[in-house]
Design a protein around this motif. Structure first.
Motif, PDB file in Angstrom:
ATOM      1  N   THR A   1       0.975  -1.533   0.290  1.00  0.00           N
ATOM      2  CA  THR A   1      -0.225   0.361   0.495  1.00  0.00           C
ATOM      3  C   THR A   1       0.963   1.127  -0.008  1.00  0.00           C
ATOM      4  O   THR A   1       0.755   1.782   1.025  1.00  0.00           O
TER       5      THR A   1
ATOM      6  N   THR B   1       2.898   5.351  -0.206  1.00  0.00           N
ATOM      7  CA  THR B   1       2.298   6.089  -0.422  1.00  0.00           C
ATOM      8  C   THR B   1       2.771   7.059  -1.880  1.00  0.00           C
ATOM      9  O   THR B   1       3.314   7.152  -2.069  1.00  0.00           O
ATOM     10  N   ILE B   2       1.608   7.922  -2.628  1.00  0.00           N
ATOM     11  CA  ILE B   2       1.595   8.283  -3.856  1.00  0.00           C
ATOM     12  C   ILE B   2       0.784   9.560  -3.135  1.00  0.00           C
ATOM     13  O   ILE B   2      -0.293   9.519  -3.289  1.00  0.00           O
ATOM     14  N   ASN B   3       2.084  10.750  -3.921  1.00  0.00           N
ATOM     15  CA  ASN B   3       1.902  11.930  -3.902  1.00  0.00           C
ATOM     16  C   ASN B   3       1.764  12.378  -2.408  1.00  0.00           C
ATOM     17  O   ASN B   3       0.370  13.302  -2.039  1.00  0.00           O
TER      18      ASN B   3
ATOM     19  N   LYS C   1      -0.545  10.184  -0.515  1.00  0.00           N
ATOM     20  CA  LYS C   1      -1.554   9.847   0.098  1.00  0.00           C
ATOM     21  C   LYS C   1      -1.094   8.125   0.178  1.00  0.00           C
ATOM     22  O   LYS C   1      -0.709   7.647  -1.127  1.00  0.00           O
ATOM     23  N   ILE C   2      -2.523   7.304   0.784  1.00  0.00           N
ATOM     24  CA  ILE C   2      -2.407   6.046   0.474  1.00  0.00           C
ATOM     25  C   ILE C   2      -2.538   5.504  -0.672  1.00  0.00           C
ATOM     26  O   ILE C   2      -3.801   5.982  -1.556  1.00  0.00           O
ATOM     27  N   PHE C   3      -2.040   4.659  -1.339  1.00  0.00           N
ATOM     28  CA  PHE C   3      -2.676   4.070  -3.191  1.00  0.00           C
ATOM     29  C   PHE C   3      -3.183   2.889  -2.271  1.00  0.00           C
ATOM     30  O   PHE C   3      -2.239   2.159  -2.613  1.00  0.00           O
TER      31      PHE C   3
ATOM     32  N   ASP D   1      -5.538   0.807  -5.091  1.00  0.00           N
ATOM     33  CA  ASP D   1      -5.786   0.013  -6.303  1.00  0.00           C
ATOM     34  C   ASP D   1      -5.128  -0.962  -5.802  1.00  0.00           C
ATOM     35  O   ASP D   1      -5.999  -2.288  -6.007  1.00  0.00           O
ATOM     36  N   TYR D   2      -4.332  -1.535  -5.030  1.00  0.00           N
ATOM     37  CA  TYR D   2      -3.444  -3.333  -4.956  1.00  0.00           C
ATOM     38  C   TYR D   2      -4.425  -3.984  -3.930  1.00  0.00           C
ATOM     39  O   TYR D   2      -4.605  -5.297  -3.970  1.00  0.00           O
TER      40      TYR D   2
ATOM     41  N   THR E   1     -10.520   0.974   4.865  1.00  0.00           N
ATOM     42  CA  THR E   1     -10.404   0.031   3.884  1.00  0.00           C
ATOM     43  C   THR E   1     -11.046  -1.615   4.041  1.00  0.00           C
ATOM     44  O   THR E   1     -11.645  -1.718   2.759  1.00  0.00           O
TER      45      THR E   1
ATOM     46  N   LYS F   1       6.353   6.174   4.672  1.00  0.00           N
ATOM     47  CA  LYS F   1       5.126   5.988   4.220  1.00  0.00           C
ATOM     48  C   LYS F   1       3.812   6.430   5.418  1.00  0.00           C
ATOM     49  O   LYS F   1       2.193   7.167   4.367  1.00  0.00           O
TER      50      LYS F   1
ATOM     51  N   ALA G   1       1.192   9.106   5.285  1.00  0.00           N
ATOM     52  CA  ALA G   1      -0.233   8.976   4.736  1.00  0.00           C
ATOM     53  C   ALA G   1      -1.723   8.843   5.346  1.00  0.00           C
ATOM     54  O   ALA G   1      -2.562   9.544   5.645  1.00  0.00           O
TER      55      ALA G   1
END
Ligand code: UDX
Length: 406
Positions: free
Chosen positions: A83, A85-87, A89-91, A93-94, A121, A251, A255
């Protein structure tokens, strides 16, 4: 039981190995076919003490595949995908894509969310998959992942359906660890709260280390030792150094901060912890420059590339940030690590060579083999970023250490 494990990273592989060793039959799924093929041939993609032995010993009960259909008869499936952290925030999608793929499970099987995920989640995983969900966060540390899985300080089982929670509780009973039953959201929140609190402890002692460096006759190790004797504080995670790195703290703290902001709340202490941590690499380089005058065109040896000892993991490693800054400032950087590698510096094959060729040395990771090297460092400028050296054996004109008076 027949158990599925989706996502064969650190957490997935360690969970697979430990549960296979308990006699369960494991089907491990990963979308990376190379990794799956490698695992089926006994190639372990990560270095973790004891993992290879445990996987080999239980080979007969472990099967790895890239096909979700092979989970169609499991009783329970863990989600252990990453999971990131992208930009900021937590990502997720996976996680959600795994939840969708897990629609292949039998109707009465249970999905156990082990990935670190922000509150709500797991509930969403339940909606997507149409299966009962249990949140069972992992607290394992790299380097001691197996021990942390078989003897954790506590086990958190978040569930809405008591029966599903009971099944997961039964699975982990062998650990003998205290088991806490919580709601789904509490289980998710506990993980972030724990990681953030630990990061806070480290950043806090690192700020005290800064103070010690400015005061006469002070050593942060004495301060940490003394406050750690207070049971309310505890002695752990009070080692001042170059800051926290790795695949989790950086991360997860980010997040968590952004998750809170989305709820209209600020986690000011966690934000401060991140800010303090971000300054650590710069401070180490500054220390070396104060000692050496200038580092331009000098050879600097970085001892330790991994984010901490006993791992080859360099994710968010402070060493990489230090190397980049040293290079930007015109130094020639050479590095040595017993396990980890980087392209950012010339890697040499022994600490002796690294030290001998250098004008200055920064100790970045506290590998066991860096203890007791005081004699080897004679005649070099040295910054001890992890407090591995005996200060009484060092010549103060050439030596600085985190949290130690000059
Ligand atoms: C961490 C958590 O401990 C674990 O519970 C969670 O599941 C994942 O994240 P890990 O990242 O493997 O585990 O490493 P950990 O041993 O916690 O260390 C994290 C970082 O803090 C490392 O960079 C380490 O060098 C640093 N650290 C740790 C300090 O600087 N001082 C300390 O006293 C302890």
């Amino acid at each position: 039981m027949k158990i599925g494990i989706v996502g064969l990273g650190y957490v997935g592989l360690v969970t697979a190995a430990v549960l296979a060793d308990r006699g369960h039959y494991i089907v491990g799924v990963d979308i990376d076919e190379n990794k799956v093929n490698g695992l089926n041939c006994g190639r372990i993609p990560i270095y973790e003490p004891g993992l290879e032995e445990l996987l080999t010993k239980n080979r007969d009960r472990l099967h790895f595949t890239a096909r979700y259909e092979e989970l169609k008869d499991v009783e329970l499936a863990f989600i252990t995908v990453s999971t990131p952290t992208i930009n900021g925030k937590i990502f997720l999608d996976y996680v959600y894509s795994a939840a969708k793929s897990l629609q292949v499970l039998p109707k009465d099987s249970i999905i156990v969310v082990k990935s670190t995920v922000v509150p709500s989640t797991s509930r969403r995983v339940k909606e997507i998959s149409g299966r009962e969900v249990v949140a069972n966060p992992e607290f394992l540390r790299e380097g001691s992942a197996i021990l942390d899985t078989v003897r954790p300080d506590r086990i958190i089982i978040g569930s809405e359906n008591a029966e599903a929670g009971n099944i997961v509780e039964e699975l982990w009973k062998f650990t003998g660890s205290p088991i806490l039953r919580t709601s789904l959201e509490e289980a998710e929140l506990i993980k972030y709260t724990a990681n953030s609190f630990l990061s806070l402890k480290i950043s806090f002692i690192n700020e005290i280390a800064n103070l010690c460096e400015k005061l006469p006759n002070c050593d942060v190790k004495t301060i940490a030792n003394a406050i750690g004797m207070d049971k309310r504080i505890s002695p752990y995670f009070l080692d001042a150094g170059l800051g926290w790195g790795g695949s989790c703290f950086p991360k997860d703290t980010q997040a968590f901060v952004s998750f809170a902001r989305d709820l209209g709340e600020r986690l000011r202490t966690v934000e401060a912890s991140i800010e303090v941590n971000n300054e650590r690499p710069k401070r180490a380089v500054k220390m070396l420059k104060e000692l050496m005058g200038s580092i331009k065109d000098k050879v600097i040896c970085v001892l330790g590339i991994a984010f901490k000892p006993n791992t080859d993991d360099t994710r968010e490693s402070v060493a990489l940030k230090i190397i980049m800054q040293l290079s930007e400032e015109g130094a020639k950087v050479i590095a040595y690590d017993p396990r980890a590698k980087t392209d950012l510096a010339e890697m040499v094959s022994s600490k002796e060579e690294c030290i001998n060729r250098a004008n200055g040395v920064i100790i970045v990771t506290e590998w066991k083999e860096f203890y007791g090297i005081e004699e080897l460092l004679k005649g070099k400028y040295v910054v001890d970023g992890r407090r591995v050296l005996r200060k009484e054996l060092m010549d103060k004109r050439y030596f600085r250490a985190i949290g130690l008076s000059t």
